[in-house]
Design a protein around this motif. Structure first.
Motif, short mmCIF file in Angstrom:
data_model
loop_
_atom_site.label_atom_id
_atom_site.label_comp_id
_atom_site.label_asym_id
_atom_site.label_seq_id
_atom_site.Cartn_x
_atom_site.Cartn_y
_atom_site.Cartn_z
N UNK A 121 0.84 -1.20 0.00
CA UNK A 121 0.00 0.00 0.00
C UNK A 121 0.87 1.26 0.00
N UNK A 122 0.45 2.26 -0.75
CA UNK A 122 1.14 3.54 -0.83
C UNK A 122 0.33 4.63 -0.14
N UNK A 123 -0.96 4.70 -0.46
CA UNK A 123 -1.82 5.73 0.12
C UNK A 123 -3.25 5.19 0.22
N UNK A 124 -3.90 5.52 1.34
CA UNK A 124 -5.29 5.11 1.57
C UNK A 124 -6.09 6.36 1.89
N UNK A 125 -7.23 6.51 1.28
CA UNK A 125 -8.06 7.69 1.54
C UNK A 125 -8.61 7.63 2.96
N UNK A 126 -8.99 8.77 3.54
CA UNK A 126 -9.48 8.78 4.92
C UNK A 126 -10.65 7.83 5.17
N UNK A 152 -7.51 3.32 -2.76
CA UNK A 152 -6.21 2.79 -2.37
C UNK A 152 -5.24 2.85 -3.54
N UNK A 153 -4.02 3.30 -3.27
CA UNK A 153 -2.94 3.25 -4.26
C UNK A 153 -1.95 2.18 -3.83
N UNK A 154 -1.52 1.37 -4.80
CA UNK A 154 -0.64 0.24 -4.52
C UNK A 154 0.59 0.27 -5.42
N UNK A 155 1.67 -0.36 -4.93
CA UNK A 155 2.89 -0.54 -5.72
C UNK A 155 3.29 -2.00 -5.63
N UNK A 156 3.62 -2.59 -6.78
CA UNK A 156 3.92 -4.01 -6.82
C UNK A 156 5.20 -4.31 -6.07
N UNK A 157 5.24 -5.45 -5.41
CA UNK A 157 6.42 -5.89 -4.69
C UNK A 157 7.36 -6.55 -5.69
N UNK A 158 8.40 -5.83 -6.07
CA UNK A 158 9.29 -6.31 -7.12
C UNK A 158 10.22 -7.40 -6.60
N UNK A 159 10.17 -8.56 -7.23
CA UNK A 159 11.08 -9.66 -6.93
C UNK A 159 11.15 -10.56 -8.16
N UNK A 160 11.88 -11.66 -8.06
CA UNK A 160 12.06 -12.54 -9.20
C UNK A 160 10.74 -13.15 -9.67
N UNK A 161 9.78 -13.34 -8.75
CA UNK A 161 8.52 -13.98 -9.10
C UNK A 161 7.56 -13.03 -9.82
N UNK A 162 7.70 -11.72 -9.59
CA UNK A 162 6.76 -10.77 -10.19
C UNK A 162 7.26 -10.16 -11.49
N UNK A 163 8.47 -10.54 -11.93
CA UNK A 163 9.00 -9.98 -13.18
C UNK A 163 8.10 -10.33 -14.35
N UNK A 164 7.65 -11.61 -14.41
CA UNK A 164 6.78 -12.04 -15.51
C UNK A 164 5.41 -11.36 -15.43
N UNK A 165 4.95 -11.07 -14.20
CA UNK A 165 3.65 -10.42 -14.04
C UNK A 165 3.70 -8.99 -14.54
N UNK A 166 4.79 -8.27 -14.20
CA UNK A 166 4.91 -6.90 -14.69
C UNK A 166 5.04 -6.88 -16.21
N UNK A 167 5.72 -7.89 -16.78
CA UNK A 167 5.83 -7.98 -18.24
C UNK A 167 4.46 -8.23 -18.87
N UNK A 168 3.64 -9.05 -18.21
CA UNK A 168 2.29 -9.32 -18.71
C UNK A 168 1.42 -8.05 -18.65
N UNK A 169 1.50 -7.31 -17.52
CA UNK A 169 0.72 -6.08 -17.41
C UNK A 169 1.14 -5.07 -18.47
N UNK A 170 2.46 -5.00 -18.76
CA UNK A 170 2.93 -4.09 -19.80
C UNK A 170 2.41 -4.51 -21.17
N UNK A 171 2.32 -5.83 -21.40
CA UNK A 171 1.79 -6.30 -22.69
C UNK A 171 0.31 -5.97 -22.84
N UNK A 172 -0.44 -6.03 -21.73
CA UNK A 172 -1.86 -5.64 -21.76
C UNK A 172 -1.97 -4.17 -22.17
N UNK A 173 -1.10 -3.34 -21.58
CA UNK A 173 -1.12 -1.91 -21.91
C UNK A 173 -0.75 -1.68 -23.37
N UNK A 174 0.32 -2.35 -23.84
CA UNK A 174 0.80 -2.15 -25.22
C UNK A 174 -0.23 -2.58 -26.26
N UNK A 175 -0.93 -3.68 -26.00
CA UNK A 175 -1.89 -4.20 -26.98
C UNK A 175 -3.21 -3.43 -26.98
#
Length: 781
Positions: free
Chosen positions: A541-546, A551-574
């Motif tokens: 969590x980054x910020x929560x309204x009163x 809610x604003x969130x930031x992904x927990x970057x690690x070796x397991x989420x690299x493929x997930x961020x690549x997938x989300x980027x592909x969704x955006x690109x397509x």
């Protein structure tokens, strides 16, 4: 008798030389001297007081620009120092004598005098590595009317002196002008002076130009680096169009007109470059108020720590709760153009919630303030701030109101501007515990706890038009579920999405705080890729309204989420043709220009710009505002020529104040140091200056003894100095200025660009002497 003694006696007798009792005075002065002394002194006086008929030509003989002056039938070529010396000695000798002639040929900036002084073995003056060039910040040259920048000889008469004052016009307009006159005369605002433009009269055949024109002095500005001249700003009161004719004739060609129009830009572009760097790296937090409501804050690279301090556990900004209606009624009085107040604050964690406590120095008695400080200074969240408030002028209010749409309605009816500066933290917290704790219940402190409700949150904008986003965001809606520890907290949908972040709206409020780990189930997106674990993506969590629904969130970057961020980027690109990029709200150049003028006219700190030379850091420029504060007057006194000396600050402290904190590492917060200056004096003359950092003292008792000694034997100055690297000095406004200058003067633009790129570090000085003496027991001695 030595020649120096003869000259000393002669100097004392000059005022009485033409008096009837001169002989008796001479006998009295020389009664204890040998018989030959009287004869030698009379010979010296006779030579000094003899009428002189020699012209003085100092061209090539002095370190200064010489101009031709027609004075009392003589043609002299004098610089500013010599002209001031001429007027001083004319008052002293009464007429143009050989004494005046000798003084003109022996001014301090005469090459012969300087060479002799340099060869004197008793002269130990050395070049100081910490001498810096002063640049005046916030001095705007925007003209309401055409002004001719013309250095021309003038003669001035005043009601306070019978002498004819010779000087120069600095620039002229239809309604006024600026004049450079010798500083040996006293000038006052509202005084009427008569000005004759003797040189213009020789150049232009305009009837009436040979007559005196009356001007009213509206401003007197001493030259901080040149004590021989004074600048007068004056308003013409004689009704005449003569000056208008001079300006018209002087700008007869298109080329001259263009050069005239560009004068202000060329004169200002370098100082504006340093102004832009200051505004980008300032450590104070600029605030704008609508009477009793905080509306707007300007965030920079170095004040974000203050801005972030007032965020609660949900990362919601609570700074508005600091400025209650009662407090603002005292701070924003209509009859006060400027006021300053000290604020003590700390935070307390209770049941996972952040509670803010604050106290303004004038609002309670000393006993309660000491109790508050004792309770707060024992916590690592202890802070001391100084708030300096200014009333906005009508033109400044109009400037802000013109950008009301861009500021989302926050700029309507702005009334005051303030600067919130940090002047104390956990490093100095122990000082507040030195005084005895008052015998009062701790519950008294509870009255200064901020309410949890946030009725109004100020808008925060970065003072630069450069994007601060790590990556673009896109409006994209897809259903999600939020889990914590495998427990479903709520369902909802995304509002916008990026490769590493999410912005959610939830159906059910959640009781989360910032920096908490959660997992997101992308209910719909997991149907597009069953190989990825899109049902349990880790986020923080980054910020929560009163109310807990946004809610604003930031992904927990690690070796397991690299493929997930690549997938989300592909969704955006397509889907770029279908989804809309969410624009980042950036201030316009016009808004930044308007804020630039407001902020620079209300300086409450002193910036120092550090350049890198041959792998070494060295202070180059110091930003000033007139009149100089007392610590800058000290540095000015210690400096020579047209520089200020910072030797007392940096000598033996370069590693702490420059080398270590100015390593080029992005994201570093400013490092603060307190420096204690002990100015030893004898008969109001500075004998020595000793400087110690807070860390140089072995313990608090040693520091207290040092402060007591400084107060008893001289003067104490305590300065708080911020140190930070300059990763990228350029701002959007600076790019605009250099681009515009390149079309007018390519050499000037290239030189400024090179100079700016050499800036590698930044220091900022705040005078905290008053607060230091308040927080320690010695002020009662």
């Amino acid at each position: 008798m030595d020649q120096s003694d003869v000259l000393s006696f002669a100097e004392r007798l000059i005022p009485a030389y033409h008096s009837s009792d001169f002989e008796s005075l001479l006998d009295k002065v020389t009664q204890d001297q040998p018989p030959s002394a009287k004869i030698l002194i009379k010979m010296e006086l006779s030579q000094m007081m003899a009428p002189c008929h020699n012209n003085v030509d100092l061209r090539g003989k002095v370190d200064g620009v010489c101009r031709e002056y027609q004075i009392d039938g003589f043609t002299h070529y004098l610089d500013d120092v010599a002209l001031n010396t001429y007027h001083k000695n004319m008052k002293k000798f009464g007429s143009y004598t050989y004494g005046v002639w000798s003084a003109l040929n022996s001014t301090r900036n005469n090459y012969r005098v300087m060479q002799k002084k340099a060869q004197d073995p008793t002269n130990n003056t050395q070049t100081n590595a910490f001498d810096v060039e002063p640049i005046r910040l916030g001095y705007d040259l925007k003209r309401m009317e055409k002004r001719l920048r013309l250095s021309t000889q003038v003669q001035v008469k005043t009601a306070t002196t019978d002498m004819l004052i010779h000087g120069e016009s600095f620039d002229l307009s239809l309604s006024g002008g600026r004049f450079k006159l010798p500083s040996c005369f006293k000038y006052k605002t509202d005084q009427i002076i008569k000005v004759k433009f003797v040189e213009l009269n020789q150049r232009h055949d305009i009837p009436g130009l040979d007559q005196y024109i009356d001007y009213k002095i509206i401003g007197v500005n001493d030259a901080y680096s040149h004590d021989s001249v004074t600048f007068l700003r004056a308003l013409r009161i004689t009704k005449t169009d003569i000056i208008g004719q001079v300006i018209t004739e002087s700008l007869t060609t298109i080329r001259k007109q263009q050069a005239h129009d560009n004068q202000d830009k060329i004169a200002r572009v370098r100082s504006r470059a340093y102004e832009h760097i200051f505004l980008k790296h300032s450590c104070g937090l600029p605030l704008f108020f609508n009477n009793d409501t905080l509306q707007l804050a300007l965030v920079t690279e170095n004040n974000r720590e203050i801005w972030q301090y007032w965020h609660d556990e949900r990362n919601q900004q609570t700074l508005g709760n600091l400025f209650t209606p009662k407090r603002m009624a005292a701070l924003a009085k209509s009859n006060l153009k400027e006021c300053s107040v000290t604020i003590y604050a700390f935070k307390h964690e209770l049941n996972g919630k952040t509670l803010f406590f604050s106290l303004l120095k004038p609002e309670v008695k000393d006993e309660i303030r000491h109790l508050f400080c004792h309770v707060g200074a024992q916590r690592d969240t202890w802070k001391v701030f100084r708030l300096t408030m200014f009333m906005l002028s009508e033109s400044e209010q109009a400037t802000l109101a013109s950008h009301d749409d861009e500021l989302q309605g926050y700029a309507t009816q702005m009334s005051h501007y303030g600067v919130l500066q940090e002047i104390g933290d956990i490093q100095s917290a122990q000082d507040y515990l030195l005084q005895a704790k008052p015998a009062l219940p701790v519950k008294y402190v509870n009255a200064f706890c901020h309410p949890r409700a946030i009725p109004h949150s100020p808008m925060g904008i970065h003072f630069d038009a450069c994007s601060r986003r790590r990556e673009p965001r896109y409006q994209f809606r897809t259903p999600i579920e939020v889990y914590q520890n495998n427990q479903l907290l709520s369902t909802g949908a995304t509002v916008d999405i990026s490769k590493h972040g999410l912005n959610l709206t939830l159906k059910k409020p959640v009781a989360l705080t910032s920096e908490v780990d959660v997992t997101i189930n992308f209910i719909e997106l997991q149907l597009y890729n069953s190989k990825l674990a899109l049902d349990r993506v880790p986020y923080q969590t980054v910020r929560i309204s009163p109310e807990g629904r946004y809610v604003q969130l930031m992904i927990d970057e690690n070796a397991e989420t690299v493929k997930i961020t690549a997938f989300l980027q592909s969704i955006i690109d397509h889907n770029k043709t279908k989804i809309i990029e969410k624009p980042e709200v950036l201030p316009s150049v016009a808004l930044l220009e308007g804020l630039h003028s407001i902020l620079l006219s209300k300086l409450v700190s002193t910036p120092i710009y550090i350049e890198k030379q041959s792998r070494r850091l060295k202070p180059k420029v110091i930003g000033i505002k007139l009149p100089l504060p007392n610590y800058l007057e000290l540095f000015d006194f210690l400096g020579k020529d047209e520089t200020l000396s910072l030797d007392s600050i940096y000598k033996n402290h370069t590693n702490t104040l420059m080398a270590t904190p100015m390593r080029h590492i992005e994201g570093l917060d400013p490092q603060w140091n307190e420096i204690y200056l002990f100015i030893s004096k004898f008969a109001n003359r500075i004998q020595a200056i000793e400087a110690r950092l807070h860390s140089d003292f072995n313990d608090a008792q040693a520091r207290l003894e040092y402060i007591k000694q400084a107060k008893n034997l001289g003067e104490l100055l305590v300065l708080r100095i911020a140190s930070t690297p300059v990763i990228n000095a350029k701002t959007r406004l600076l790019h605009e200025d250099i681009e515009e200058m390149s079309h007018l003067d390519m050499r000037t633009a290239a030189a400024i660009d090179k100079e700016v790129n050499a800036i590698a570090g930044y220091n900022e000085i705040i005078d905290i002497t008053e607060e230091v003496l308040m927080r320690i027991p010695t002020h009662q001695d």
